[in-house]
Design a protein around this motif. Sequence first.
Motif, PDB file in Angstrom:
ATOM      1  N   ASP A  42     -14.231  -2.823  -1.255  1.00 44.09           N
ATOM      2  CA  ASP A  42     -13.691  -1.758  -2.091  1.00 44.09           C
ATOM      3  C   ASP A  42     -12.327  -1.381  -1.520  1.00 44.09           C
ATOM      4  OD1 ASP A  42     -13.064   0.613  -3.398  1.00 44.09           O
ATOM      5  OD2 ASP A  42     -14.816   1.710  -2.686  1.00 44.09           O
ATOM      6  N   PHE A  43     -11.263  -1.838  -2.188  1.00 46.26           N
ATOM      7  CA  PHE A  43      -9.906  -1.453  -1.796  1.00 46.26           C
ATOM      8  C   PHE A  43      -9.601  -0.124  -2.490  1.00 46.26           C
ATOM      9  CE2 PHE A  43      -9.654  -6.036  -1.035  1.00 46.26           C
ATOM     10  CZ  PHE A  43      -9.006  -6.065   0.186  1.00 46.26           C
ATOM     11  N   TRP A  44      -9.304   0.889  -1.701  1.00 50.31           N
ATOM     12  CA  TRP A  44      -9.121   2.237  -2.218  1.00 50.31           C
ATOM     13  C   TRP A  44      -7.992   2.949  -1.478  1.00 50.31           C
ATOM     14  CZ3 TRP A  44     -10.137   6.882   0.512  1.00 50.31           C
ATOM     15  CH2 TRP A  44     -10.516   6.672   1.846  1.00 50.31           C
ATOM     16  N   ALA A  45      -7.681   4.156  -1.934  1.00 47.93           N
ATOM     17  CA  ALA A  45      -6.683   4.993  -1.261  1.00 47.93           C
ATOM     18  C   ALA A  45      -7.141   6.446  -1.347  1.00 47.93           C
ATOM     19  CB  ALA A  45      -5.316   4.835  -1.916  1.00 47.93           C
ATOM     20  N   GLU A  46      -6.801   7.207  -0.336  1.00 45.64           N
ATOM     21  CA  GLU A  46      -7.192   8.625  -0.256  1.00 45.64           C
ATOM     22  C   GLU A  46      -6.716   9.410  -1.477  1.00 45.64           C
ATOM     23  OE1 GLU A  46      -9.325  11.484   1.277  1.00 45.64           O
ATOM     24  OE2 GLU A  46      -9.010   9.738   2.555  1.00 45.64           O
ATOM     25  N   TRP A  47      -5.544   9.090  -1.991  1.00 48.63           N
ATOM     26  CA  TRP A  47      -4.938   9.823  -3.100  1.00 48.63           C
ATOM     27  C   TRP A  47      -5.419   9.346  -4.477  1.00 48.63           C
ATOM     28  CZ3 TRP A  47      -2.747   5.923  -5.724  1.00 48.63           C
ATOM     29  CH2 TRP A  47      -2.328   4.806  -4.995  1.00 48.63           C
ATOM     30  N   CYS A  48      -6.271   8.334  -4.501  1.00 47.70           N
ATOM     31  CA  CYS A  48      -6.704   7.700  -5.757  1.00 47.70           C
ATOM     32  C   CYS A  48      -7.921   8.408  -6.348  1.00 47.70           C
ATOM     33  CB  CYS A  48      -7.012   6.223  -5.468  1.00 47.70           C
ATOM     34  SG  CYS A  48      -7.833   5.347  -6.800  1.00 47.70           S
ATOM     35  N   GLU A  49      -7.717   9.143  -7.428  1.00 47.65           N
ATOM     36  CA  GLU A  49      -8.820   9.881  -8.064  1.00 47.65           C
ATOM     37  C   GLU A  49      -9.909   8.948  -8.620  1.00 47.65           C
ATOM     38  OE1 GLU A  49      -9.505  13.101  -7.792  1.00 47.65           O
ATOM     39  OE2 GLU A  49      -7.708  13.252  -6.549  1.00 47.65           O
ATOM     40  N   LEU A  78      -4.550  -0.273   6.007  1.00 50.28           N
ATOM     41  CA  LEU A  78      -4.525  -1.724   6.257  1.00 50.28           C
ATOM     42  C   LEU A  78      -3.786  -2.441   5.117  1.00 50.28           C
ATOM     43  CD1 LEU A  78      -8.167  -2.191   7.580  1.00 50.28           C
ATOM     44  CD2 LEU A  78      -6.062  -2.170   8.909  1.00 50.28           C
ATOM     45  N   PRO A  79      -2.484  -2.161   4.988  1.00 51.53           N
ATOM     46  CA  PRO A  79      -1.725  -2.746   3.874  1.00 51.53           C
ATOM     47  C   PRO A  79      -1.665  -4.274   3.913  1.00 51.53           C
ATOM     48  CG  PRO A  79      -0.250  -1.676   5.444  1.00 51.53           C
ATOM     49  CD  PRO A  79      -1.646  -1.332   5.857  1.00 51.53           C
ATOM     50  N   ASN A  80      -1.711  -4.867   5.102  1.00 49.40           N
ATOM     51  CA  ASN A  80      -1.637  -6.334   5.179  1.00 49.40           C
ATOM     52  C   ASN A  80      -2.864  -6.998   4.576  1.00 49.40           C
ATOM     53  OD1 ASN A  80       0.845  -6.161   6.375  1.00 49.40           O
ATOM     54  ND2 ASN A  80       0.076  -6.436   8.459  1.00 49.40           N
ATOM     55  N   VAL A  81      -4.028  -6.367   4.737  1.00 47.69           N
ATOM     56  CA  VAL A  81      -5.250  -6.912   4.141  1.00 47.69           C
ATOM     57  C   VAL A  81      -5.160  -6.802   2.619  1.00 47.69           C
ATOM     58  CG1 VAL A  81      -7.765  -6.770   4.019  1.00 47.69           C
ATOM     59  CG2 VAL A  81      -6.603  -6.332   6.198  1.00 47.69           C
ATOM     60  N   LYS A  83      -2.478  -6.735   0.888  1.00 45.82           N
ATOM     61  CA  LYS A  83      -1.470  -7.708   0.452  1.00 45.82           C
ATOM     62  C   LYS A  83      -2.056  -9.118   0.409  1.00 45.82           C
ATOM     63  CE  LYS A  83       3.227  -9.208   1.401  1.00 45.82           C
ATOM     64  NZ  LYS A  83       4.373  -9.144   2.301  1.00 45.82           N
ATOM     65  N   THR A  84      -2.851  -9.459   1.415  1.00 43.02           N
ATOM     66  CA  THR A  84      -3.491 -10.777   1.460  1.00 43.02           C
ATOM     67  C   THR A  84      -4.323 -11.026   0.201  1.00 43.02           C
ATOM     68  OG1 THR A  84      -3.566 -10.761   3.866  1.00 43.02           O
ATOM     69  CG2 THR A  84      -5.127 -12.217   2.762  1.00 43.02           C
ATOM     70  N   TYR A  85      -5.011  -9.975  -0.263  1.00 48.54           N
ATOM     71  CA  TYR A  85      -5.863 -10.109  -1.453  1.00 48.54           C
ATOM     72  C   TYR A  85      -5.141  -9.703  -2.734  1.00 48.54           C
ATOM     73  CZ  TYR A  85      -9.671 -11.350   1.546  1.00 48.54           C
ATOM     74  OH  TYR A  85     -10.461 -12.022   2.445  1.00 48.54           O
ATOM     75  N   GLU A  86      -3.828  -9.519  -2.635  1.00 46.55           N
ATOM     76  CA  GLU A  86      -2.980  -9.222  -3.790  1.00 46.55           C
ATOM     77  C   GLU A  86      -3.500  -8.036  -4.602  1.00 46.55           C
ATOM     78  OE1 GLU A  86      -2.500 -12.919  -5.920  1.00 46.55           O
ATOM     79  OE2 GLU A  86      -1.485 -13.859  -4.229  1.00 46.55           O
ATOM     80  N   VAL A  87      -3.857  -6.973  -3.879  1.00 45.50           N
ATOM     81  CA  VAL A  87      -4.331  -5.753  -4.531  1.00 45.50           C
ATOM     82  C   VAL A  87      -3.130  -4.997  -5.069  1.00 45.50           C
ATOM     83  CG1 VAL A  87      -5.496  -3.542  -4.150  1.00 45.50           C
ATOM     84  CG2 VAL A  87      -6.369  -5.624  -3.052  1.00 45.50           C
ATOM     85  N   LYS A  88      -3.144  -4.743  -6.379  1.00 49.58           N
ATOM     86  CA  LYS A  88      -2.014  -4.080  -7.017  1.00 49.58           C
ATOM     87  C   LYS A  88      -2.398  -2.746  -7.655  1.00 49.58           C
ATOM     88  CE  LYS A  88       0.360  -8.450  -7.949  1.00 49.58           C
ATOM     89  NZ  LYS A  88       0.425  -8.764  -6.573  1.00 49.58           N
TER      90      LYS A  88
END
Length: 122
Positions: A42-49, A78-81, A83-88
């Motif tokens: 689960d690629f997520w961000a703290e600011w992501c509702e 972990l931006p490099n991870v 980026k590796t999985y091309e999460v946009k």
Amino acid sequence: MGAQASSQPRSDHGEVISIQSLEDWNTRLQNSKTSNKLMVIDFWAEWCEPCKAIDPTIQELADRFSDVDFIKIDVDKLPNVAKTYEVKAMPTFVLLKKGKERDRIVGVKKDELQRMIEKYGS
């Protein structure tokens, strides 16, 4: 005799593991390559509702599919991870088996995520 079978530890059931370092991620990725377990990242961000909105569903799926590894990766930590999985976009769910990507889901798509787990989980 055989009384041990009923006292299985529950420590690994329903666990969603939050990855805090690149070293931790690399270790888990290496382990997944030799395991037959499905890994749901689960690629997520703290600011992501939307990420926060689907969080209870992730926990529910982790409780239901105890034979699947559920991993959370904060894209800002972990931006490099990411980026590796091309999460946009977040949330993005990447399903890995034996270290290889099997599928991905972008957005809050609970039913689709469950179907993918059922498809690749066993």
